[in-house]
Write a protein that holds these residues in place. Structure first.
Motif, PDB file in Angstrom:
ATOM      1  N   UNK A   1       0.833  -1.206   0.000  1.00 50.87           N
ATOM      2  CA  UNK A   1       0.000   0.000   0.000  1.00 50.87           C
ATOM      3  C   UNK A   1       0.868   1.256   0.000  1.00 50.87           C
ATOM      4  N   UNK A   2       1.882   1.297   0.863  1.00 48.22           N
ATOM      5  CA  UNK A   2       2.780   2.456   0.904  1.00 48.22           C
ATOM      6  C   UNK A   2       3.512   2.642  -0.417  1.00 48.22           C
ATOM      7  N   UNK A   3       3.974   1.548  -1.011  1.00 47.29           N
ATOM      8  CA  UNK A   3       4.695   1.638  -2.287  1.00 47.29           C
ATOM      9  C   UNK A   3       3.796   2.208  -3.374  1.00 47.29           C
ATOM     10  N   UNK A   4       2.554   1.759  -3.421  1.00 45.56           N
ATOM     11  CA  UNK A   4       1.623   2.248  -4.439  1.00 45.56           C
ATOM     12  C   UNK A   4       1.277   3.717  -4.194  1.00 45.56           C
ATOM     13  N   UNK A   5       0.993   4.073  -2.953  1.00 50.75           N
ATOM     14  CA  UNK A   5       0.580   5.452  -2.639  1.00 50.75           C
ATOM     15  C   UNK A   5       1.711   6.465  -2.758  1.00 50.75           C
ATOM     16  N   UNK A   6       2.904   6.075  -2.305  1.00 51.62           N
ATOM     17  CA  UNK A   6       3.974   7.052  -2.174  1.00 51.62           C
ATOM     18  C   UNK A   6       5.173   6.821  -3.084  1.00 51.62           C
ATOM     19  N   UNK A   7       5.279   5.652  -3.688  1.00 56.34           N
ATOM     20  CA  UNK A   7       6.462   5.341  -4.495  1.00 56.34           C
ATOM     21  C   UNK A   7       6.199   5.259  -5.981  1.00 56.34           C
ATOM     22  N   UNK A   8       4.949   5.398  -6.376  1.00 51.41           N
ATOM     23  CA  UNK A   8       4.608   5.366  -7.789  1.00 51.41           C
ATOM     24  C   UNK A   8       3.800   6.612  -8.130  1.00 51.41           C
ATOM     25  N   UNK A   9       3.916   7.025  -9.373  1.00 52.01           N
ATOM     26  CA  UNK A   9       3.169   8.210  -9.791  1.00 52.01           C
ATOM     27  C   UNK A   9       2.250   7.929 -10.974  1.00 52.01           C
TER      28      UNK A   9
ATOM     29  N   UNK B   1      10.024   4.976  -6.782  1.00 50.51           N
ATOM     30  CA  UNK B   1      10.207   6.252  -6.092  1.00 50.51           C
ATOM     31  C   UNK B   1      11.536   6.340  -5.362  1.00 50.51           C
ATOM     32  N   UNK B   2      11.892   7.546  -4.971  1.00 52.61           N
ATOM     33  CA  UNK B   2      13.155   7.755  -4.258  1.00 52.61           C
ATOM     34  C   UNK B   2      12.955   8.250  -2.831  1.00 52.61           C
ATOM     35  N   UNK B   3      11.729   8.548  -2.461  1.00 53.49           N
ATOM     36  CA  UNK B   3      11.469   9.057  -1.108  1.00 53.49           C
ATOM     37  C   UNK B   3      11.428   7.909  -0.111  1.00 53.49           C
TER      38      UNK B   3
ATOM     39  N   UNK C   1      13.376   2.502  -4.586  1.00 59.08           N
ATOM     40  CA  UNK C   1      13.590   2.244  -3.165  1.00 59.08           C
ATOM     41  C   UNK C   1      12.979   0.902  -2.801  1.00 59.08           C
ATOM     42  N   UNK C   2      13.609   0.206  -1.876  1.00 54.95           N
ATOM     43  CA  UNK C   2      13.074  -1.041  -1.329  1.00 54.95           C
ATOM     44  C   UNK C   2      12.926  -0.901   0.176  1.00 54.95           C
TER      45      UNK C   2
END
Length: 134
Positions: free
Chosen positions: A52-60, A85-87, A122-123
């Protein structure tokens, strides 16, 4: 001759909310049958939070992918969730309305860390012990 390690399980999912449930089911089915009773719930929760975090914050964009890798090592099952993403994920502040999933990750995982990927992205890597102390 050295023992040959297990090959990690690897999946890629579209950056879409429907991928969260698919990822959770894939990880549960990849566990050996004997470990499913003791790891499925916690590993499923970790998977849900990290994907969920990867989809919400790591992809655009929806054409981007989220990658999962699951492998056993050193008495743990390790899960790496990667995105382009890089954040780095941020912990919530006292009044924060987001980021609470990382509190769950903190509570469940024996260890977890954010790692940059070699080319981009990011992983987040988290490990669950195979045997928990009562």
């Amino acid at each position: 001759m050295p023992d040959i390690p297990l090959v990690p399980a690897l999946w890629q999912f579209p950056a879409h909310p429907a991928s969260v449930g698919r990822a959770r089911r894939a990880v549960a089915q990849a566990l050996p049958r004997g470990l499913r009773p003791c790891l499925t719930d916690d590993l499923g929760l970790l998977t849900s939070e990290l994907v969920t975090n990867a989809i919400r914050h790591g992809t655009s964009q929806q054409d981007e992918r989220v990658e999962l890798v699951l492998w056993p090592a050193d008495g743990h099952y390790w899960l790496a969730v990667s995105d382009p993403g890089t954040a780095a994920p941020a912990h919530p502040g006292a009044d924060g309305e987001t980021g609470r999933g990382l509190l769950i990750v903190d509570r469940l995982a024996a260890a977890w860390a954010v790692r940059p990927r070699p080319l981009h992205g990011t992983s987040v890597v988290a490990g669950l012990p195979l045997h928990r102390d009562g």
